[in-house]
Design an enzyme around this catalytic site. Structure first.
Site, mmCIF file in Angstrom:
data_model
loop_
_atom_site.group_PDB
_atom_site.id
_atom_site.type_symbol
_atom_site.label_atom_id
_atom_site.label_comp_id
_atom_site.label_asym_id
_atom_site.label_seq_id
_atom_site.Cartn_x
_atom_site.Cartn_y
_atom_site.Cartn_z
ATOM 1 N N LYS A 18 0.836 -1.215 0.000
ATOM 2 C CA LYS A 18 0.000 0.000 0.000
ATOM 3 C C LYS A 18 0.869 1.264 0.000
ATOM 4 O O LYS A 18 0.681 2.157 -0.815
ATOM 5 C CB LYS A 18 -0.932 0.014 1.237
ATOM 6 C CG LYS A 18 -1.836 -1.197 1.338
ATOM 7 C CD LYS A 18 -2.749 -1.137 2.560
ATOM 8 C CE LYS A 18 -2.035 -1.165 3.905
ATOM 9 N NZ LYS A 18 -1.332 -2.425 4.227
ATOM 10 N N ARG A 93 -9.683 0.800 8.628
ATOM 11 C CA ARG A 93 -9.198 -0.539 8.898
ATOM 12 C C ARG A 93 -10.209 -1.348 9.714
ATOM 13 O O ARG A 93 -9.932 -2.484 10.087
ATOM 14 C CB ARG A 93 -7.930 -0.398 9.732
ATOM 15 C CG ARG A 93 -6.729 -1.149 9.232
ATOM 16 C CD ARG A 93 -5.699 -0.921 10.309
ATOM 17 N NE ARG A 93 -4.442 -1.528 10.087
ATOM 18 C CZ ARG A 93 -3.450 -1.009 9.364
ATOM 19 N NH1 ARG A 93 -3.612 0.098 8.705
ATOM 20 N NH2 ARG A 93 -2.305 -1.619 9.330
ATOM 21 N N ARG A 132 11.934 -5.568 4.766
ATOM 22 C CA ARG A 132 11.598 -4.138 4.641
ATOM 23 C C ARG A 132 12.569 -3.269 5.452
ATOM 24 O O ARG A 132 12.915 -3.589 6.579
ATOM 25 C CB ARG A 132 10.176 -3.874 5.139
ATOM 26 C CG ARG A 132 9.918 -2.370 5.227
ATOM 27 C CD ARG A 132 8.484 -1.993 5.329
ATOM 28 N NE ARG A 132 7.749 -2.727 6.327
ATOM 29 C CZ ARG A 132 6.406 -2.762 6.359
ATOM 30 N NH1 ARG A 132 5.711 -2.129 5.436
ATOM 31 N NH2 ARG A 132 5.809 -3.445 7.293
ATOM 32 N N ARG A 165 11.262 -1.560 11.185
ATOM 33 C CA ARG A 165 10.195 -1.155 12.103
ATOM 34 C C ARG A 165 10.097 -2.133 13.283
ATOM 35 O O ARG A 165 10.242 -3.331 13.110
ATOM 36 C CB ARG A 165 8.849 -1.124 11.348
ATOM 37 C CG ARG A 165 8.615 0.185 10.643
ATOM 38 C CD ARG A 165 7.468 0.160 9.671
ATOM 39 N NE ARG A 165 6.255 -0.493 10.138
ATOM 40 C CZ ARG A 165 5.139 -0.590 9.412
ATOM 41 N NH1 ARG A 165 5.098 -0.047 8.198
ATOM 42 N NH2 ARG A 165 4.079 -1.197 9.875
ATOM 43 N N ARG A 176 -0.417 -9.164 13.464
ATOM 44 C CA ARG A 176 -1.004 -8.155 12.561
ATOM 45 C C ARG A 176 -1.854 -8.812 11.484
ATOM 46 O O ARG A 176 -2.906 -8.301 11.105
ATOM 47 C CB ARG A 176 0.099 -7.292 11.934
ATOM 48 C CG ARG A 176 0.621 -6.230 12.892
ATOM 49 C CD ARG A 176 1.958 -5.651 12.473
ATOM 50 N NE ARG A 176 1.959 -5.084 11.146
ATOM 51 C CZ ARG A 176 3.058 -4.858 10.434
ATOM 52 N NH1 ARG A 176 4.244 -5.163 10.932
ATOM 53 N NH2 ARG A 176 2.969 -4.318 9.244
HETATM 54 P P1 AP5 Z 1 4.898 -1.621 1.929
HETATM 55 O O1 AP5 Z 1 4.636 -0.763 0.764
HETATM 56 O O2 AP5 Z 1 5.654 -1.055 3.071
HETATM 57 O O3 AP5 Z 1 3.531 -2.321 2.398
HETATM 58 P P2 AP5 Z 1 2.279 -1.753 3.203
HETATM 59 O O4 AP5 Z 1 1.073 -2.383 2.602
HETATM 60 O O5 AP5 Z 1 2.343 -0.270 3.306
HETATM 61 O O6 AP5 Z 1 2.569 -2.457 4.579
HETATM 62 P P3 AP5 Z 1 2.497 -1.944 6.079
HETATM 63 O O7 AP5 Z 1 3.190 -2.993 6.920
HETATM 64 O O8 AP5 Z 1 2.955 -0.527 6.184
HETATM 65 O O9 AP5 Z 1 1.009 -2.042 6.340
HETATM 66 P P4 AP5 Z 1 0.378 -2.189 7.675
HETATM 67 O O10 AP5 Z 1 -1.008 -1.992 7.212
HETATM 68 O O11 AP5 Z 1 0.609 -3.416 8.440
HETATM 69 O O12 AP5 Z 1 1.112 -1.078 8.574
HETATM 70 P P5 AP5 Z 1 0.760 0.426 8.900
HETATM 71 O O13 AP5 Z 1 1.986 1.214 8.910
HETATM 72 O O14 AP5 Z 1 -0.399 0.870 8.053
HETATM 73 O O15 AP5 Z 1 5.672 -2.914 1.384
HETATM 74 C C1 AP5 Z 1 6.166 -3.909 2.294
HETATM 75 C C2 AP5 Z 1 7.573 -4.382 1.863
HETATM 76 O O16 AP5 Z 1 7.464 -5.145 0.667
HETATM 77 C C3 AP5 Z 1 8.544 -3.242 1.543
HETATM 78 O O17 AP5 Z 1 9.837 -3.633 1.923
HETATM 79 C C4 AP5 Z 1 8.449 -3.099 0.014
HETATM 80 O O18 AP5 Z 1 9.653 -2.618 -0.548
HETATM 81 C C5 AP5 Z 1 8.149 -4.520 -0.424
HETATM 82 N N1 AP5 Z 1 7.237 -4.625 -1.556
HETATM 83 C C6 AP5 Z 1 6.140 -3.858 -1.800
HETATM 84 N N2 AP5 Z 1 5.507 -4.267 -2.916
HETATM 85 C C7 AP5 Z 1 6.212 -5.347 -3.365
HETATM 86 C C8 AP5 Z 1 6.056 -6.228 -4.490
HETATM 87 N N3 AP5 Z 1 5.047 -6.088 -5.373
HETATM 88 N N4 AP5 Z 1 6.972 -7.217 -4.656
HETATM 89 C C9 AP5 Z 1 8.001 -7.371 -3.762
HETATM 90 N N5 AP5 Z 1 8.210 -6.568 -2.700
HETATM 91 C C10 AP5 Z 1 7.323 -5.570 -2.495
HETATM 92 O O19 AP5 Z 1 0.211 0.292 10.381
HETATM 93 C C11 AP5 Z 1 1.087 -0.056 11.455
HETATM 94 C C12 AP5 Z 1 0.286 -0.193 12.725
HETATM 95 O O20 AP5 Z 1 -0.335 1.084 13.054
HETATM 96 C C13 AP5 Z 1 -0.887 -1.190 12.675
HETATM 97 O O21 AP5 Z 1 -0.481 -2.510 12.928
HETATM 98 C C14 AP5 Z 1 -1.806 -0.618 13.772
HETATM 99 O O22 AP5 Z 1 -1.333 -0.986 15.035
HETATM 100 C C15 AP5 Z 1 -1.629 0.888 13.615
HETATM 101 N N6 AP5 Z 1 -2.621 1.450 12.696
HETATM 102 C C16 AP5 Z 1 -2.395 2.008 11.463
HETATM 103 N N7 AP5 Z 1 -3.540 2.399 10.904
HETATM 104 C C17 AP5 Z 1 -4.530 2.087 11.778
HETATM 105 C C18 AP5 Z 1 -5.939 2.200 11.740
HETATM 106 N N8 AP5 Z 1 -6.559 2.723 10.693
HETATM 107 N N9 AP5 Z 1 -6.639 1.771 12.824
HETATM 108 C C19 AP5 Z 1 -6.028 1.263 13.898
HETATM 109 N N10 AP5 Z 1 -4.702 1.092 13.977
HETATM 110 C C20 AP5 Z 1 -3.957 1.496 12.939
HETATM 111 MG MG MG Z 2 2.647 1.055 4.910
#
Ligand code: AP5
Ligand code: MG
Ligand code: ZN
Length: 219
Positions: A18, A93, A132, A165, A176
């Site tokens: 994402k 989410r 990552r 992270r 997660r």
């Molecule tokens: P990346 O682009 O970083 O993936 P992402 O989908 O953004 O993954 P996140 O881990 O950031 O999502 P998340 O939803 O768990 O965490 P968030 O920060 O939102 O890609 C991942 C890796 O793969 C990278 O190394 C990239 O280079 C690689 N990659 C990407 N595409 C690829 C491909 N096609 N092929 C190969 N490699 C690839 O949330 C963190 C925490 O915050 C949550 O757990 C929760 O506790 C809290 N939080 C956030 N939002 C909310 C909410 N709305 N409500 C409640 N809690 C929340």
């Molecule tokens: Mg992300």
């Protein structure tokens, strides 16, 4: 007459890409990239009260409570750079978050425009997360194998230090994923019913996913 703002909601499990895709598309779509996870991490960095509250949940792989999250994202969406809409990454989410967003947009006569769902199998996610690396300065995301920086450990944009992270530890990622299937995946049906859902195969190289998303946006 000015066109209505475009609100794109990117759905998908942890590490589905994402953040990677939003960072690529926000410039060409001329929309700000608003990632709830990044907003929380900004708060950690600046040691705010909100950051301290959120960290306890994030570090164990749980969701931050809806009231805290909704207030934080709505405040961000109220800033002037969101006048034409936004790419939302990681929000909503939960069903209550989706309803809160719908209500807030409806009050202004707007709605969510499109919700690309980046589908990736669980086993691929574990490998993506373990490789990552994120820039401490600008937040740019790399992968040691799939998207390496030119110089190991350093950001291509600004030379900033790359770090892993805290919530990317294997046991936290498993939690997660569990939370994603229990609390977030119901949004797939929620948006399917609103006819905004478009499924994208996220299990292909980064450029191929970008190409599919561009086709969806007509960009
Ligand atoms: P990346 O682009 O970083 O993936 P992402 O989908 O953004 O993954 P996140 O881990 O950031 O999502 P998340 O939803 O768990 O965490 P968030 O920060 O939102 O890609 C991942 C890796 O793969 C990278 O190394 C990239 O280079 C690689 N990659 C990407 N595409 C690829 C491909 N096609 N092929 C190969 N490699 C690839 O949330 C963190 C925490 O915050 C949550 O757990 C929760 O506790 C809290 N939080 C956030 N939002 C909310 C909410 N709305 N409500 C409640 N809690 C929340
Ligand atoms: Mg992300
Ligand atoms: Zn950087």
């Amino acid at each position: 007459m000015p066109s209505k703002p475009t609100y794109i909601v990117l759905l998908g499990p942890p590490a589905s890409g994402k953040g990677t895709q939003a960072a690529r598309l926000c410039e060409e779509l001329e929309l700000p990239h608003i990632a709830s996870g990044d907003l929380f991490r900004e708060n950690f960095k600046h040691e705010t009260e909100l950051g301290a509250k959120a960290k306890a949940y994030i570090d164990r792989g749980a969701l931050v409570p809806d009231d805290i999250t909704i207030a934080m994202v709505m405040k961000r969406l109220g800033r002037p750079d969101c006048a034409q809409g936004a790419i939302l990454d990681g929000f909503p989410r939960t069903i209550p978050q989706a309803k809160a967003l719908d209500t807030a947009l409806a009050e202004q006569g707007f709605r969510v425009s499109i919700t690309p769902y980046i589908a990736v199998p669980d086993e691929v996610i574990i490998e993506r997360v373990s490789g990552r690396r994120v820039c401490r300065t600008c937040g740019e995301t790399y992968h040691v194998k799939y998207y390496p920086p030119q110089e190991a450990g350093l950001c291509d944009q600004d030379g900033g230090e790359l770090y892993q992270r805290d919530d990317d530890k294997p046991e936290t990622v498993r939690e997660r994923l569990k939370v994603y299937w229990e609390q977030t995946s119901p949004l797939i049906d929620y948006y399917r019913k609103q006819s905004t859902l478009v499924e994208i195969d996220g299990n292909q190289p980064i450029d191929a996913v970008t190409k599919d998303l561009r086709a969806v946006f007509g960009a």
